[in-house]
Design a protein around this motif. Structure first.
Motif, mmCIF file in Angstrom:
data_model
loop_
_atom_site.group_PDB
_atom_site.id
_atom_site.type_symbol
_atom_site.label_atom_id
_atom_site.label_comp_id
_atom_site.label_asym_id
_atom_site.label_seq_id
_atom_site.Cartn_x
_atom_site.Cartn_y
_atom_site.Cartn_z
ATOM 1 N N ILE A 1 47.540 9.681 -26.811
ATOM 2 C CA ILE A 1 47.981 9.614 -28.208
ATOM 3 C C ILE A 1 47.699 10.975 -28.828
ATOM 4 O O ILE A 1 46.540 11.373 -28.973
ATOM 5 C CB ILE A 1 47.213 8.505 -28.974
ATOM 6 C CG1 ILE A 1 47.373 7.155 -28.275
ATOM 7 C CG2 ILE A 1 47.684 8.435 -30.429
ATOM 8 C CD1 ILE A 1 48.813 6.697 -28.078
ATOM 9 N N LYS A 2 48.757 11.678 -29.162
ATOM 10 C CA LYS A 2 48.589 13.032 -29.703
ATOM 11 C C LYS A 2 47.954 12.970 -31.085
ATOM 12 O O LYS A 2 48.240 12.043 -31.866
ATOM 13 C CB LYS A 2 49.945 13.719 -29.790
ATOM 14 C CG LYS A 2 50.558 13.939 -28.415
ATOM 15 C CD LYS A 2 51.244 15.309 -28.321
ATOM 16 C CE LYS A 2 51.552 15.663 -26.884
ATOM 17 N NZ LYS A 2 52.563 14.788 -26.271
ATOM 18 N N THR B 1 41.366 8.919 -35.095
ATOM 19 C CA THR B 1 40.340 9.587 -34.281
ATOM 20 C C THR B 1 40.842 10.113 -32.940
ATOM 21 O O THR B 1 40.035 10.541 -32.114
ATOM 22 C CB THR B 1 39.138 8.643 -34.017
ATOM 23 O OG1 THR B 1 39.615 7.499 -33.307
ATOM 24 C CG2 THR B 1 38.469 8.210 -35.312
ATOM 25 N N SER B 2 42.164 10.038 -32.707
ATOM 26 C CA SER B 2 42.645 10.654 -31.470
ATOM 27 C C SER B 2 42.784 12.147 -31.731
ATOM 28 O O SER B 2 43.545 12.562 -32.605
ATOM 29 C CB SER B 2 43.984 10.049 -31.025
ATOM 30 O OG SER B 2 44.135 10.270 -29.637
ATOM 31 N N LYS B 3 42.029 12.929 -31.030
ATOM 32 C CA LYS B 3 41.990 14.375 -31.255
ATOM 33 C C LYS B 3 42.133 15.065 -29.911
ATOM 34 O O LYS B 3 41.854 14.472 -28.871
ATOM 35 C CB LYS B 3 40.640 14.797 -31.870
ATOM 36 C CG LYS B 3 40.283 14.059 -33.147
ATOM 37 C CD LYS B 3 41.065 14.583 -34.324
ATOM 38 C CE LYS B 3 40.681 13.818 -35.581
ATOM 39 N NZ LYS B 3 41.527 14.142 -36.726
ATOM 40 N N LYS B 4 42.475 16.324 -29.973
ATOM 41 C CA LYS B 4 42.607 17.074 -28.724
ATOM 42 C C LYS B 4 41.281 17.065 -27.958
ATOM 43 O O LYS B 4 41.244 16.947 -26.735
ATOM 44 C CB LYS B 4 43.032 18.502 -29.034
ATOM 45 C CG LYS B 4 43.692 19.146 -27.851
ATOM 46 C CD LYS B 4 44.662 20.244 -28.187
ATOM 47 C CE LYS B 4 45.300 20.676 -26.886
ATOM 48 N NZ LYS B 4 45.357 22.074 -26.658
ATOM 49 N N PHE C 1 43.778 6.977 -25.207
ATOM 50 C CA PHE C 1 44.863 6.610 -24.301
ATOM 51 C C PHE C 1 45.133 5.127 -24.485
ATOM 52 O O PHE C 1 44.186 4.331 -24.448
ATOM 53 C CB PHE C 1 44.479 6.893 -22.840
ATOM 54 C CG PHE C 1 44.193 8.346 -22.595
ATOM 55 C CD1 PHE C 1 45.199 9.196 -22.155
ATOM 56 C CD2 PHE C 1 42.931 8.881 -22.841
ATOM 57 C CE1 PHE C 1 44.942 10.543 -21.959
ATOM 58 C CE2 PHE C 1 42.679 10.229 -22.654
ATOM 59 C CZ PHE C 1 43.687 11.059 -22.211
ATOM 60 N N ILE C 2 46.375 4.782 -24.717
ATOM 61 C CA ILE C 2 46.731 3.362 -24.814
ATOM 62 C C ILE C 2 47.296 2.947 -23.464
ATOM 63 O O ILE C 2 48.306 3.478 -23.001
ATOM 64 C CB ILE C 2 47.723 3.113 -25.966
ATOM 65 C CG1 ILE C 2 47.043 3.480 -27.298
ATOM 66 C CG2 ILE C 2 48.176 1.645 -25.966
ATOM 67 C CD1 ILE C 2 47.884 3.221 -28.540
ATOM 68 N N ILE C 3 46.582 2.025 -22.826
ATOM 69 C CA ILE C 3 46.892 1.651 -21.439
ATOM 70 C C ILE C 3 47.485 0.245 -21.401
ATOM 71 O O ILE C 3 46.811 -0.713 -21.820
ATOM 72 C CB ILE C 3 45.601 1.685 -20.572
ATOM 73 C CG1 ILE C 3 44.886 3.049 -20.656
ATOM 74 C CG2 ILE C 3 45.914 1.297 -19.132
ATOM 75 C CD1 ILE C 3 45.615 4.206 -20.018
#
Ligand code: ATP
Ligand code: MG
Length: 288
Positions: free
Chosen positions: A10-11, A230-233, A238-240
């Motif tokens: 997730i970007k 909170t998805s950060k570089k 990851f959505i699985i």
């Protein structure tokens, strides 16, 4: 085309809507058999890369698993672990905080469990429970936080605190991977029924799981918001897709292997002096 790390990430800045993610996806694989060889290879590769991580002794890897009940956190952890050396791996499960833990800030118990350099830490649940179960059930009132600090911004505040914390860890050499194992409500129902119908699985079932299921939509909403914020570089989510366990395991292994592979690591080089030393030891042993 086989799905890779890039396809699950997730970007940063994405506004996640979970209903847009197909929990039953299996990429280009039609059945378990299609993924078998590649999963085996990944497990083998993970073992080699872990060795390198350990020898290099600068990075640590933190792997976080979050999911609705029965999504397969335990099974995935067990599976991923088969490729790892237990000596370099630690698994921690985070349950309801103890009285002692509630006497501290919410990251206190988390920080204590961070993997050492060279090691892999696996979290079964994590500090994300603080913006999931705590939010869904409004448990923040029990947390002994001064009341004037609890306001409607509290969740945004926590997202920021979590990101700051993860950034700090990253800047000190911790690589962070966060997995959301995504199952459908229908698949959860099937698995609960199976747990009830199979004697060997009865122990896994708890009546409170049924209760939590009533909060499904609220949880999905809390997950979507937390992942978006909170998805950060430096600490990606990851959505699985998790309706098919074999595919979930493949996807998780793929992300871990690619991540370790991207790190610039080398085995420590033996200096001339150390080489000389080794030779001396050798001749001593030979002359015994
Ligand atoms: P799991 O369901 O992960 O397989 P389990 O069934 O063995 O674990 P549970 O006691 O059901 O054990 O799970 C731990 C419970 O603790 C979960 O319901 C989780 O939401 C809760 N929990 C974890 N962290 C917190 C927290 N910070 N505040 C409140 N509750 C929490
Ligand atoms: Mg449980």
């Amino acid at each position: 085309m086989i799905m890779k790390k890039e396809d699950f990430i997730i970007k940063a800045g994405t506004n996640v809507k979970l209903s847009n993610f197909d929990s039953s996806d299996t990429g280009s694989f039609k059945s378990k058999n299609d993924a078998k060889a590649i999963l085996k290879k990944n497990i083998q590769k993970m073992s080699e890369l872990q060795n390198k991580l350990y020898a290099y002794d600068k990075y640590s890897l933190l792997i976080i698993f979050q999911a609705m009940d029965a999504a397969g956190k335990d099974g995935t952890i067990k599976h991923v672990m088969t490729g790892l050396n237990p000596q370099g791996t630690q698994v921690f499960s985070f349950k309801q905080p103890s009285i002692e833990e509630l006497d501290h800030d919410f990251l206190w118990r988390i920080h204590k469990k961070m993997p050492e350099r060279g090691r892999i830490g696996i979290f079964n649940r994590s500090h994300y429970e603080e913006v999931l179960v705590v939010r869904v059930h409004d448990l923040i009132q029990n947390q002994k936080i001064p009341p004037e600090l609890i306001n409607k911004e509290i969740w945004n505040t926590r997202y920021r605190e979590i990101s700051d914390f993860e950034k700090y860890l990253y800047e000190n050499g911790t690589i962070i991977l966060k997995f959301f194992l995504h199952i459908s409500q229908e698949e959860q129902r099937n698995r609960f029924l199976k747990r009830i119908d199979t004697p060997d699985k009865n122990w896994k079932f708890s009546a409170t799981d049924i209760n939590e299921r009533r909060f499904w939509d609220k949880y999905q909403q809390a997950y979507a918001e937390a992942i978006s914020a909170t998805s950060k570089k430096y600490a990606p989510w990851f959505i699985i897709p998790a309706d098919h366990k074999w595919y979930m395991r493949y996807a998780v292994s793929e992300v871990i292997v690619e991540t370790l592979d991207e790190l610039k690591m080398s085995y420590p080089v033996v200096s001339d002096e150390q080489l000389k030393n080794l030779e001396e030891c050798k001749s001593k042993l030979l002359n015994e």
